[in-house]
Design an enzyme around this catalytic site. Structure first.
Site, mmCIF file in Angstrom:
data_model
loop_
_atom_site.group_PDB
_atom_site.id
_atom_site.type_symbol
_atom_site.label_atom_id
_atom_site.label_comp_id
_atom_site.label_asym_id
_atom_site.label_seq_id
_atom_site.Cartn_x
_atom_site.Cartn_y
_atom_site.Cartn_z
ATOM 1 N N ASP A 11 -39.944 -54.178 -2.116
ATOM 2 C CA ASP A 11 -38.877 -54.827 -0.527
ATOM 3 C C ASP A 11 -37.609 -55.104 -1.082
ATOM 4 O OD1 ASP A 11 -38.868 -57.294 -2.478
ATOM 5 O OD2 ASP A 11 -39.466 -58.425 -0.909
ATOM 6 N N SER A 13 -41.555 -71.156 0.046
ATOM 7 C CA SER A 13 -40.045 -71.876 0.879
ATOM 8 C C SER A 13 -40.065 -71.054 2.223
ATOM 9 C CB SER A 13 -38.863 -70.965 0.061
ATOM 10 O OG SER A 13 -39.547 -69.796 -0.813
ATOM 11 N N ASP A 42 -40.804 -61.923 2.287
ATOM 12 C CA ASP A 42 -41.693 -63.291 2.996
ATOM 13 C C ASP A 42 -41.423 -63.941 4.167
ATOM 14 O OD1 ASP A 42 -42.917 -62.300 0.610
ATOM 15 O OD2 ASP A 42 -41.000 -64.154 -0.606
ATOM 16 N N SER A 53 -40.136 -85.054 2.894
ATOM 17 C CA SER A 53 -41.308 -84.658 2.820
ATOM 18 C C SER A 53 -42.757 -85.554 1.907
ATOM 19 C CB SER A 53 -40.865 -83.595 0.890
ATOM 20 O OG SER A 53 -42.166 -82.866 1.013
ATOM 21 N N GLU A 100 -32.212 -68.693 1.799
ATOM 22 C CA GLU A 100 -32.638 -68.733 0.320
ATOM 23 C C GLU A 100 -32.065 -67.756 -0.363
ATOM 24 O OE1 GLU A 100 -36.421 -68.228 -1.273
ATOM 25 O OE2 GLU A 100 -37.597 -67.294 1.632
ATOM 26 N N ALA A 103 -46.929 -71.331 -6.009
ATOM 27 C CA ALA A 103 -47.975 -70.172 -6.463
ATOM 28 C C ALA A 103 -47.868 -69.290 -6.244
ATOM 29 C CB ALA A 103 -48.837 -70.740 -6.515
ATOM 30 N N GLY A 104 -46.645 -68.497 -5.583
ATOM 31 C CA GLY A 104 -46.808 -67.032 -4.860
ATOM 32 C C GLY A 104 -47.242 -66.658 -3.351
ATOM 33 N N LEU A 105 -47.243 -67.829 -3.045
ATOM 34 C CA LEU A 105 -47.417 -67.906 -1.962
ATOM 35 C C LEU A 105 -46.563 -68.792 -0.343
ATOM 36 C CD1 LEU A 105 -51.232 -69.888 -2.093
ATOM 37 C CD2 LEU A 105 -50.872 -67.619 -2.319
ATOM 38 N N SER A 106 -45.640 -67.859 -0.732
ATOM 39 C CA SER A 106 -44.328 -67.982 -0.281
ATOM 40 C C SER A 106 -44.231 -69.349 0.538
ATOM 41 C CB SER A 106 -44.224 -67.001 0.701
ATOM 42 O OG SER A 106 -43.236 -66.001 1.231
HETATM 43 C C1 GLA Z 1 -41.283 -62.919 -4.028
HETATM 44 C C2 GLA Z 1 -39.825 -62.916 -3.196
HETATM 45 C C3 GLA Z 1 -40.288 -60.947 -2.939
HETATM 46 C C4 GLA Z 1 -41.012 -60.270 -3.211
HETATM 47 C C5 GLA Z 1 -41.849 -60.759 -4.297
HETATM 48 C C6 GLA Z 1 -42.861 -59.068 -5.115
HETATM 49 O O1 GLA Z 1 -42.013 -63.335 -3.428
HETATM 50 O O2 GLA Z 1 -39.471 -63.893 -3.055
HETATM 51 O O3 GLA Z 1 -39.183 -60.948 -1.220
HETATM 52 O O4 GLA Z 1 -39.730 -59.230 -3.743
HETATM 53 O O5 GLA Z 1 -42.232 -61.764 -5.246
HETATM 54 O O6 GLA Z 1 -43.240 -58.514 -4.937
#
Ligand code: GLA
Length: 412
Positions: free
Chosen positions: A58, A154, A198, A89, A186, A149-152
């Site tokens: 991205d 934030s 995200d 929270s 962010e 955990a990589g599930l966004s």
């Molecule tokens: C994080 C960042 C995204 C993207 C991914 C990798 O989630 O927030 O903008 O760059 O890593 O694909």
């Protein structure tokens, strides 16, 4: 006043019991317990996401293919009239407390920097917003999405906050403005150099679809995914790398440096995504070894994401799965953003469990792996992953399955 009953952080392994409206009813009760009166409280849900194709593209202007999941952030909110803002929270003791007339201008190093960043972005976005928001509000966050955990998580919070403020104060933002405000929080306020994926993935999600987002011109379309034949599994390593944000920002800087060096050979190129294999083959030697590996990942990943798009549209599941696993190998070997635990999950899912493909999702460095699974094979893949992980690390990774969820919404 800290929140009286701080909950443990959500896990993918937590069972989802009952309907979303019931879970949000519980969240509304927690709001009442914390902030007092219940009149005028409204509740919103904002999903998390997994990225299926287009890893670390991205911020290089490439295409990405994320989809939302039905785990997310709960937001309960109520307008006030005395110019106070209170942010709580369910998962943290710290609470934000501000006056709308004197909002802080720099982050506090607390979880509430994210919603605070949204508030500041909205106030800047539109001349009429400060007057509309002047009375203040109380807001309580919670939900069932693992954090970091990589599930966004934030973007889920930021988009949810934007959506909630827009709704209760009648800001009448268009959907792109909502996403831009979340992004501004962010990037501009918290200071992560993240790309646009995200908040778009969360903000524009549609059930049973993936989002094809072209991050160069910020256009997108919804592509149907055949969930009669496919299932998306997510397994959590439980590893949270403290250095992840620094490493992520470093990748962004490395890609910018690679682009600066290569663009002189491709005058039309505006972003690293525009550099093709020929330019890389002829001039890659001008880059230092790490930059060359990063750029090679990006150039090949762009091609792979177009292949995945065609495979998705034509229903070619084996090509789709192969693309996903190749992405993982490239992120591991060229982008250095995997870790041993993620590699173990990916290997167990594909080699032992027979998943069509698997890869790390999000930024990597820990967090979750996503798996593409033929419908009906979920248990087999899950058993293989749990067995391999437990054998190696002595604990069972939480796993859940998803089908592409919808974007943020009010839940009554
Ligand atoms: C994080 C960042 C995204 C993207 C991914 C990798 O989630 O927030 O903008 O760059 O890593 O694909």
């Amino acid at each position: 006043m800290p929140f009286p009953t701080t909950l443990p952080a959500p896990s993918l392994g937590d069972p989802v019991v009952g309907r979303l409206s019931e879970a949000l009813q519980g969240h509304r009760e927690a709001f009442e317990q914390h902030f007092g009166a219940s009149v005028g409280v409204r509740t919103f849900f904002s999903p998390g996401r997994v990225n299926l194709f287009g890893g670390h593209l991205d911020y290089n202007g490439g295409p990405v293919l994320p989809t939302a999941i039905d785990r997310g952030t709960f937001v309960a909110i109520r307008a006030r009239e005395d110019g106070q803002v209170r942010m709580g929270s369910r998962f943290a003791e710290a609470q934000g407390h501000f006056r709308t007339s004197e909002l802080p201008v720099s982050p506090r190093g607390e979880w509430f920097d994210y919603p605070l960043g949204v508030l500041l972005a909205l106030v800047r976005l539109d001349d009429s917003a400060p007057a509309k928001i002047a009375g203040g509000f109380d807001v309580l966050f919670g939900g069932n999405l693992p954090v970091g955990a990589g599930l966004s998580s934030s973007a889920s919070i930021c988009v949810g906050m934007t959506f909630a403020l827009d709704s209760i104060f009648g800001l009448e933002l268009d959907p792109v403005q909502r996403v831009e405000a979340a992004l501004d929080a962010e990037r501009g306020f918290v200071g992560v150099k993240c790309g646009i994926m995200d908040p778009y993935a969360v903000g524009f999600a549609r059930p049973k679809h993936v989002l094809w987002l072209d991050c160069k011109d910020e256009t997108f379309e919804h592509l149907p995914m055949d969930f009669e034949r496919l299932s998306i599994g997510v397994a959590d390593t439980g590893i949270q790398r403290l250095l992840a944000r620094g490493e992520f920002n470093r990748r962004v800087t490395e890609c910018a440096a690679a682009f600066d060096a290569l663009r002189v050979h491709a005058p039309e190129a505006r972003v690293l995504r525009d550099i093709n294999r020929t330019v890389l083959a002829e001039h890659g030697h001008e880059l230092d070894a790490d930059l060359l590996r990063r750029a090679t990942h990006v150039v090949e990943e762009v091609e792979r994401t177009f292949v995945a798009r065609e495979a998705l549209l034509s229903g070619d599941l084996s090509t789709l799965g192969r693309c996903m696993s190749e992405t993982h190998a490239s992120l591991r070997d060229r982008y250095d953003c995997s870790c041993e635990e993620l590699d173990v999950l990916v290997e167990a899912a594909t080699v032992e469990g027979g998943a069509l493909g698997a890869r790390l999702t999000g930024a990597g460095f820990g967090g979750c792996a996503v798996m593409l699974i033929a419908a009906g094979d979920e248990q087999r893949v899950s058993d293989a992953v749990v067995t391999a992980y437990e054998r190696r690390y002595g604990r069972r990774p939480p796993i859940a399955f998803f089908q592409g969820d919808e974007g943020p919404r009010e839940v009554r």
